[in-house]
Write a protein that holds these residues in place. Structure first.
Motif, PDB file in Angstrom:
ATOM      1  N   LYS A 103       0.957  -1.258   0.023  1.00 33.64           N
ATOM      2  CA  LYS A 103      -0.043   0.011   0.017  1.00 33.64           C
ATOM      3  C   LYS A 103       0.929   1.338  -0.151  1.00 33.64           C
ATOM      4  CE  LYS A 103      -3.933  -1.906   2.227  1.00 33.64           C
ATOM      5  NZ  LYS A 103      -4.714  -1.943   3.340  1.00 33.64           N
ATOM      6  N   PHE A 104       1.651   1.154   0.744  1.00 34.41           N
ATOM      7  CA  PHE A 104       2.756   2.355   0.867  1.00 34.41           C
ATOM      8  C   PHE A 104       3.406   2.553  -0.554  1.00 34.41           C
ATOM      9  CE2 PHE A 104       7.215   3.842   1.394  1.00 34.41           C
ATOM     10  CZ  PHE A 104       7.146   4.937   1.950  1.00 34.41           C
TER      11      PHE A 104
ATOM     12  N   ARG B 159       2.441   1.641  -3.585  1.00 34.69           N
ATOM     13  CA  ARG B 159       1.182   2.197  -4.420  1.00 34.69           C
ATOM     14  C   ARG B 159       0.873   3.840  -4.187  1.00 34.69           C
ATOM     15  NH1 ARG B 159      -3.449  -1.384  -6.475  1.00 34.69           N
ATOM     16  NH2 ARG B 159      -4.852   0.123  -5.434  1.00 34.69           N
ATOM     17  N   ARG B 160       0.832   3.963  -2.775  1.00 36.48           N
ATOM     18  CA  ARG B 160       0.398   5.420  -2.432  1.00 36.48           C
ATOM     19  C   ARG B 160       1.582   6.468  -2.922  1.00 36.48           C
ATOM     20  NH1 ARG B 160      -0.587   4.465   2.226  1.00 36.48           N
ATOM     21  NH2 ARG B 160       1.404   4.964   3.216  1.00 36.48           N
ATOM     22  N   ASN B 161       2.836   6.108  -2.706  1.00 39.80           N
ATOM     23  CA  ASN B 161       3.833   6.879  -3.362  1.00 39.80           C
ATOM     24  C   ASN B 161       3.908   6.807  -4.878  1.00 39.80           C
ATOM     25  OD1 ASN B 161       4.838   7.559  -0.796  1.00 39.80           O
ATOM     26  ND2 ASN B 161       6.710   6.046  -0.996  1.00 39.80           N
TER      27      ASN B 161
ATOM     28  N   GLU C  21       1.103   9.276  -6.177  1.00 43.89           N
ATOM     29  CA  GLU C  21       1.643  10.704  -5.921  1.00 43.89           C
ATOM     30  C   GLU C  21       2.645  11.134  -6.861  1.00 43.89           C
ATOM     31  OE1 GLU C  21       2.988  11.101  -2.092  1.00 43.89           O
ATOM     32  OE2 GLU C  21       1.059  10.765  -1.018  1.00 43.89           O
TER      33      GLU C  21
ATOM     34  N   LYS D 139      -4.801   8.707  -9.757  1.00 43.77           N
ATOM     35  CA  LYS D 139      -5.500   8.451  -8.713  1.00 43.77           C
ATOM     36  C   LYS D 139      -5.803   6.978  -8.498  1.00 43.77           C
ATOM     37  CE  LYS D 139      -8.473  12.587  -9.109  1.00 43.77           C
ATOM     38  NZ  LYS D 139      -9.928  13.275  -9.652  1.00 43.77           N
ATOM     39  N   ASN D 140      -5.741   6.084  -9.217  1.00 46.55           N
ATOM     40  CA  ASN D 140      -5.557   4.696  -9.307  1.00 46.55           C
ATOM     41  C   ASN D 140      -4.728   3.925 -10.109  1.00 46.55           C
ATOM     42  OD1 ASN D 140      -6.813   4.449 -11.948  1.00 46.55           O
ATOM     43  ND2 ASN D 140      -8.691   5.535 -10.941  1.00 46.55           N
TER      44      ASN D 140
END
Length: 253
Positions: A225-226, A228-230, A233, A238-239
């Motif tokens: 998840k980390f 993917r989030r980075n 950004e 957004k996805n």
């Protein structure tokens, strides 16, 4: 009102092409047709000497309810019929400034490695506007470095609005984006993905779930998840669908 002739000017003018050279284009057309059969995108060839379309694939995303033969015969008048007027003006500006940039700034060694990408609306057979992405790259040039035949690939856009004009040269770490406010090209640095981010993208494209990706990477789900989030950004998406589309456009994988 925009006309077909507005798409042609001194920078993309091809003054003469020997007819014998046209007789040698059969292999190019057959190769393009074969490539189109293996793609979900629409593919067509622009002939800048005859100012029309040399080939149009029968993939439906570009045809707006017409047959490939009809679109090929229409040539640039297809844009007049199936692109909203505000986007037609945008396409003329992209065409003009894109070719000027190509002629003035790109070395002869790099000209075959270039492509330009942008988004505009098509009006489909039901009258609805559909945003598509359009990429253009040279495949045949004149001895003086003018684009004679260009390959165009059309697919559904992942963006929210028209524009998003970028000029790329394969193999270099930067590209140029076009500003409609200043009417100038601005250099940009390409994103370089970290190995973990590439792995997350690759596994996501193969349909694996978050838990399965974590297992294959020998990482925790929180770590995935980390990453993917980075990734979202850095790519400003957004996805994961938008991330994969971005990665395909910019050849990040």
């Amino acid at each position: 009102m925009i006309t077909e002739q507005d798409f042609f000017f001194s920078e993309n003018e091809v003054k003469t092409v020997n007819e014998d050279l046209y007789n040698r284009l059969e292999l190019l057309i057959r190769s393009t047709e074969a490539m189109a059969r293996s793609l979900y995108q629409s593919v067509y060839l622009i002939d800048y000497y005859k100012k029309g379309f040399l080939f149009v694939s029968d993939n439906p995303s570009f045809l707006c309810g017409r047959t490939a033969k009809e679109v090929q015969e229409m040539g640039y008048s297809f844009y007049m019929s199936n692109v909203p007027e505000e986007d037609q003006k945008m396409l003329v500006e992209i065409n003009s400034n894109g070719f000027k940039f190509y002629e003035d700034k790109i070395t002869s060694e790099d000209k075959y490695r270039c492509y330009i990408t942008y988004d505009f609306h098509l009006i489909n057979q039901s009258g609805k506007k559909v945003l598509v992405n359009h990429k253009l790259t040279p495949v045949q040039m004149t001895p003086d470095g003018r684009i004679w035949i260009a390959l165009c690939v059309v697919s559904l856009s992942s963006k929210k609005k028209a524009g998003n004009v970028e000029f790329h040269i394969q193999g270099i770490p930067r590209y140029w984006s076009y500003s409609f406010e200043s009417h100038r090209w601005k250099p940009q640095e390409k994103v370089e993905l970290k190995p973990e981010e590439k792995q997350v993208l690759t596994l996501s494209s193969q349909g694996y779930t978050m838990n399965e990706i974590a297992d294959k990477m020998c990482r925790s789900v929180d770590s995935v998840k980390f990453y993917r989030r980075n990734l979202f950004e850095r790519l400003e998406v957004k996805n994961i669908t938008e991330a994969l589309s971005y990665s395909a456009i910019y050849k990040l994988l």
